[in-house]
Design a protein around this motif. Structure first.
Motif, PDB file in Angstrom:
ATOM      1  N   GLN A   1      -5.004   6.678   4.624  1.00  0.00           N
ATOM      2  CA  GLN A   1      -6.762   5.240   3.752  1.00  0.00           C
ATOM      3  C   GLN A   1      -6.771   6.087   4.943  1.00  0.00           C
ATOM      4  OE1 GLN A   1      -5.932   3.049   1.636  1.00  0.00           O
ATOM      5  NE2 GLN A   1      -7.936   2.965   2.560  1.00  0.00           N
TER       6      GLN A   1
ATOM      7  N   ASN B   1       0.822  -1.077   0.418  1.00  0.00           N
ATOM      8  CA  ASN B   1       0.090  -0.143  -0.094  1.00  0.00           C
ATOM      9  C   ASN B   1       1.285   1.191   0.161  1.00  0.00           C
ATOM     10  OD1 ASN B   1      -2.230   1.982  -0.051  1.00  0.00           O
ATOM     11  ND2 ASN B   1      -2.713   1.667   1.954  1.00  0.00           N
TER      12      ASN B   1
ATOM     13  N   ASP C   1      -6.354   6.669   8.527  1.00  0.00           N
ATOM     14  CA  ASP C   1      -5.198   5.587   8.723  1.00  0.00           C
ATOM     15  C   ASP C   1      -4.085   6.655   8.333  1.00  0.00           C
ATOM     16  OD1 ASP C   1      -6.829   3.547  10.184  1.00  0.00           O
ATOM     17  OD2 ASP C   1      -7.204   2.943   9.042  1.00  0.00           O
ATOM     18  N   ASN C   2      -3.443   6.662  10.080  1.00  0.00           N
ATOM     19  CA  ASN C   2      -1.841   7.227   8.894  1.00  0.00           C
ATOM     20  C   ASN C   2      -0.892   6.661   8.292  1.00  0.00           C
ATOM     21  OD1 ASN C   2       0.671   9.027   8.701  1.00  0.00           O
ATOM     22  ND2 ASN C   2       0.091   9.253  10.962  1.00  0.00           N
ATOM     23  N   TYR C   3      -0.463   6.297   7.153  1.00  0.00           N
ATOM     24  CA  TYR C   3      -0.039   5.557   6.667  1.00  0.00           C
ATOM     25  C   TYR C   3       1.841   6.296   6.109  1.00  0.00           C
ATOM     26  CZ  TYR C   3      -3.574   1.491   5.983  1.00  0.00           C
ATOM     27  OH  TYR C   3      -4.761   0.939   6.843  1.00  0.00           O
ATOM     28  N   SER C   4       1.868   7.098   7.228  1.00  0.00           N
ATOM     29  CA  SER C   4       3.337   8.037   6.358  1.00  0.00           C
ATOM     30  C   SER C   4       3.953   7.902   7.324  1.00  0.00           C
ATOM     31  CB  SER C   4       3.116   9.271   6.242  1.00  0.00           C
ATOM     32  OG  SER C   4       2.703   9.762   7.265  1.00  0.00           O
ATOM     33  N   ASP C   5       5.192   7.918   7.900  1.00  0.00           N
ATOM     34  CA  ASP C   5       6.362   7.678   8.498  1.00  0.00           C
ATOM     35  C   ASP C   5       6.182   8.909   9.771  1.00  0.00           C
ATOM     36  OD1 ASP C   5       7.372   9.375   6.439  1.00  0.00           O
ATOM     37  OD2 ASP C   5       9.380   8.539   6.563  1.00  0.00           O
TER      38      ASP C   5
ATOM     39  N   PRO D   1       2.828   7.858  13.374  1.00  0.00           N
ATOM     40  CA  PRO D   1       2.456   7.101  11.769  1.00  0.00           C
ATOM     41  C   PRO D   1       1.894   5.888  12.418  1.00  0.00           C
ATOM     42  CG  PRO D   1       4.378   7.544  11.992  1.00  0.00           C
ATOM     43  CD  PRO D   1       4.324   8.577  13.275  1.00  0.00           C
ATOM     44  N   GLY D   2       0.708   5.432  11.675  1.00  0.00           N
ATOM     45  CA  GLY D   2       0.180   4.414  11.949  1.00  0.00           C
ATOM     46  C   GLY D   2      -1.046   4.145  12.874  1.00  0.00           C
TER      47      GLY D   2
ATOM     48  N   ARG E   1      -4.737   6.033  14.033  1.00  0.00           N
ATOM     49  CA  ARG E   1      -6.344   6.162  13.706  1.00  0.00           C
ATOM     50  C   ARG E   1      -7.399   7.099  14.312  1.00  0.00           C
ATOM     51  NH1 ARG E   1      -9.872   1.280  12.460  1.00  0.00           N
ATOM     52  NH2 ARG E   1      -8.778   0.852  10.380  1.00  0.00           N
TER      53      ARG E   1
END
Length: 714
Positions: A7, A2, A31-35, A70-71, A73
């Motif tokens: 998201q 992904n 959702d935070n899928y960044s770093d 990161p990660g 919600r």
């Protein structure tokens, strides 16, 4: 793998909502899928929604999410509160926009199914909500209408809160408005005249009534600006108590009425209070009815003022009352807000009786004194126009409107047992404007008359005066002998300056007098003052603040730039010079200025004349009618329209002495001084003044060596 950094997911794909019913909602999970940490915001977009029409058709919680690691919600809750498009029923797509400053944005779509709701009110808006206007002005009140529903609307628009007779087409308008359409209408208001337009803030309402639907309204303000005046008058500004003489003199005084009135020509309702001031020496009792009088537009309010003053036995009194109207509303302009009223209070004993008693007393005093009829009545019977001291300072001469020239004994002014009045030495049929003593021996005098004649009179031998006349009725305004006393200059109202030959006067026999002057000079202004300066130069001043130097031997005229060029009402009223300081000149004008000049640069060279000193506060900025220098040029005297005679000690360079910049006041009377002269006699400085009150006055002051010019052992 992904690759999306954001998201998002919706808890429902279809949401049903009934307008007017309970709220419907759904959840959005992000959702935070960044770093990196990120904040998320959310908004819901609906097609056809007015961006300002219904800004609260949904509610979002939270409005902005805190930064998430990161990660992590974020959970948003969206509640639908109203239809995005008022009056719409059916289904529409909603776009849910999730965006982050750090990561960009993500969009999701769901379907919103709307049931049929209640009728939508007409949207009413006032582009201008506050108006200001004056009486007689026209005010246009625009109204914006918008039909947010889906059906044709029949409307009745009504304006209330403003007097109906101000609205030109009436307070009601009818119209039809199509679905989703907008329009604008105007109510035109014509304000009436001032007294019918009350100054206040009118709160008005524009109400819209639908034939099939709810009503709506908008409010605004119309402020009528204060305008007009209140006029304060008194029907009788002068009263007398008692109105007529009576025999009941012991009765206590009563109130004397002054009828006051205020006419309110403004559009303001207010009240007025009357304040009264008078001189503290008068004990007055006042009565004002009513105390706080109402002022209504277009009406005249009467006020009764009663005054009671103590009445004396022997003397009457005049009481000046300053009556001020104080209107409570400071926005109103009051015309004649302060009135001067005069109450004449008669004495208890009739003035005729008092005068009879006083005449008897004065007759007894006069009969018992040395002022017995054996002494002639002395003094002038008209305004004194000119005075001059003799060279020995023991005698003086004066000229007057009573057509006489009188000789005075100066020591008599300081010793009550000496007679100051010597007697008239010249009597004519015209007013005498100016008199000058012959500078050598002082045994002759020259007098200038109102009719243009010049009389030359001997002071030693009883002779008929010699007469010089060039033009009839060209009045003589000033005279000056040359220092050798052989010729005489005369200044005239026509602008002529004439030089006359003084004839040889034998002890007996006829005297030959020429009717023609030696020479004459015509100027384009009335000449009011002359002064001998330098060796063979005459300073000439007069109307328009003109100052000119005339060398009569070379017949050369040299204009002098006066510091203040004047119009037709500006005059140089007097000029004087000093015998032993021939280049020192003093001028005075009717604007109150006294100017000291050094003429050496312009008479001996090509430089302009120098102004040594100048001031205007010597006589309170009132006209200075006469100035005179002592022969040695150390003392200057001035007489003015303020009724004062001032002595100005001078320094060696011809300026005012620094210790006496304000001068020394020698005389102060009510009427103006027309002429002054000054001389030094032993340890005194003598100043003589001639006044409008017919009086000739002589005062003395100690010599002032501190002036840095005078020396006491001279």
């Amino acid at each position: 793998m992904n690759t999306k950094l954001i998201q998002a997911s919706l808890s429902a794909q279809v949401v049903n909502f009934q307008p007017g019913g309970a709220a419907a909602g759904f959840e959005v999970l992000v959702d935070n899928y960044s770093d990196r940490f990120a904040t998320f915001q959310l908004e819901v977009l609906a097609p056809g929604a007015h961006e300002t029409g219904n800004p609260s058709w949904y509610r979002l919680s939270p409005e902005v999410a805190a930064k998430k690691p990161p990660g992590d919600r974020t959970r948003f809750v969206v509640e639908i509160l109203d239809s995005p498009v008022p009056g719409f029923s059916g289904s529409m797509n909603l776009t849910v926009r999730i965006f982050s400053l750090e990561l960009g944005e993500e969009r999701k779509v769901l379907r919103l199914v709307l049931g049929k709701g209640a009728d939508v009110p007409i949207r009413v808006d006032l582009p201008v909500q506050r108006f200001e206007a004056h009486p007689l002005e026209q005010v246009n009140i625009p109204v914006s209408l918008e039909n947010q529903g889906q059906d044709l609307a029949l409307l009745i628009v009504t304006l209330t809160g403003i007097p109906p007779d101000w609205i030109e087409s009436g307070p009601e308008q009818r119209l039809q408005l199509k679905a989703s359409a907008s329009t604008e209408l105007t109510f035109r208001c014509q304000l009436p005249e001032t007294i019918r337009t009350l100054s206040q803030v009118y709160s008005f309402t524009v109400q819209v009534i639908q034939a099939q639907g709810p009503s709506s309204q908008a409010t605004g303000l119309l402020q009528v600006v204060p305008q007009g005046t209140v006029e304060f008058t008194c029907l009788q500004t002068q009263q007398q108590y008692p109105q007529r003489w009576g025999i009941w003199w012991w009765r206590a005084p009563v109130l004397t009425p002054f009828p006051l009135q205020l006419r309110n020509d403004s559009n303001v309702i207010s009240t007025v209070r009357i304040n009264i001031e008078t001189e503290s020496r008068h004990r007055c009792i006042f009565q004002v009815l009513p105390d706080d009088a109402p002022l209504k537009p277009g009406e005249v309010t009467p006020i009764d003022l009663g005054v009671r003053v103590r009445r004396y036995w022997w003397r009457g009194q005049s009481v000046l009352l300053q009556v001020q109207s104080q209107v409570a509303d400071a926005r109103i302009n009051v015309l004649n807000d302060t009135l001067l009223l005069k109450l004449k209070v008669l004495p208890r004993i009739h003035p005729a009786v008092q005068l009879l008693w006083l005449a008897l007393i004065l007759y007894g005093l006069w009969w018992a004194s040395w002022l017995n009829p054996a002494s002639p009545l002395f003094g002038h019977r008209g305004a004194v126009n000119a005075v001059q001291l003799s060279g020995t300072s023991d005698q003086a001469v004066s000229a007057s409107d009573d057509q006489t020239v009188i000789q005075w004994w100066v020591p008599g002014f300081f010793n009550p047992f000496l007679k100051q009045y010597i007697g008239p030495i010249l009597q004519d049929r015209k007013a005498v404007r100016v008199v000058r003593l012959r500078p050598i021996d002082n045994n002759w005098l020259a007098a200038g008359l109102e009719n243009g004649e010049i009389k030359l009179q001997s002071l030693e031998v009883a002779r008929k005066p010699l007469t010089f006349a060039y033009q009839v009725d060209d009045r003589v305004l000033d005279l000056r002998f040359t220092r050798d006393a052989r010729t005489l200059f005369s200044a005239h109202g026509s602008g002529r300056v004439l030089q006359w030959q003084i004839p040889y006067v034998p002890e007996a026999g006829p005297i030959s007098v020429s009717s023609q002057p030696l020479q004459q000079k015509r100027f384009d202004f009335a000449v009011y003052g002359l002064a001998i300066v330098g060796d063979q130069t005459l300073a000439i001043g007069g109307r328009f603040n003109q100052l000119t130097l005339w060398n009569w031997e070379k017949d050369e005229v040299q204009p002098v730039a006066y510091p203040r060029p004047g119009g037709q009402d500006a005059y140089l009223t007097s000029l004087t010079s000093a015998e032993f300081r021939p280049y020192l000149l003093v001028t005075a004008d009717n604007q109150g200025y006294i100017t000291l000049w050094n003429l050496r640069p312009c008479l001996m060279g090509d430089q302009p004349c120098e102004v040594l000193d100048e001031w205007q506060d010597g006589h309170g900025k009132k006209p200075v009618r006469s100035v005179a220098l002592s022969p040695e040029g150390c003392y200057l005297s001035s007489g003015g329209a303020d009724g004062r005679v001032v002595l100005w000690p001078l320094s060696a360079d011809g300026r005012r002495a620094s210790r006496f910049m304000q001068g020394i006041e020698l005389m102060q009377v009510a009427k103006p001084f027309n002429s002054v002269d000054v001389r030094v006699a032993h340890q005194d400085v003598l100043v003589v003044g001639g006044n409008e009150d017919w009086q000739v006055r002589v005062v003395r002051s100690s010599r002032l060596p501190a002036a840095l010019c005078d020396v006491t052992d001279r």
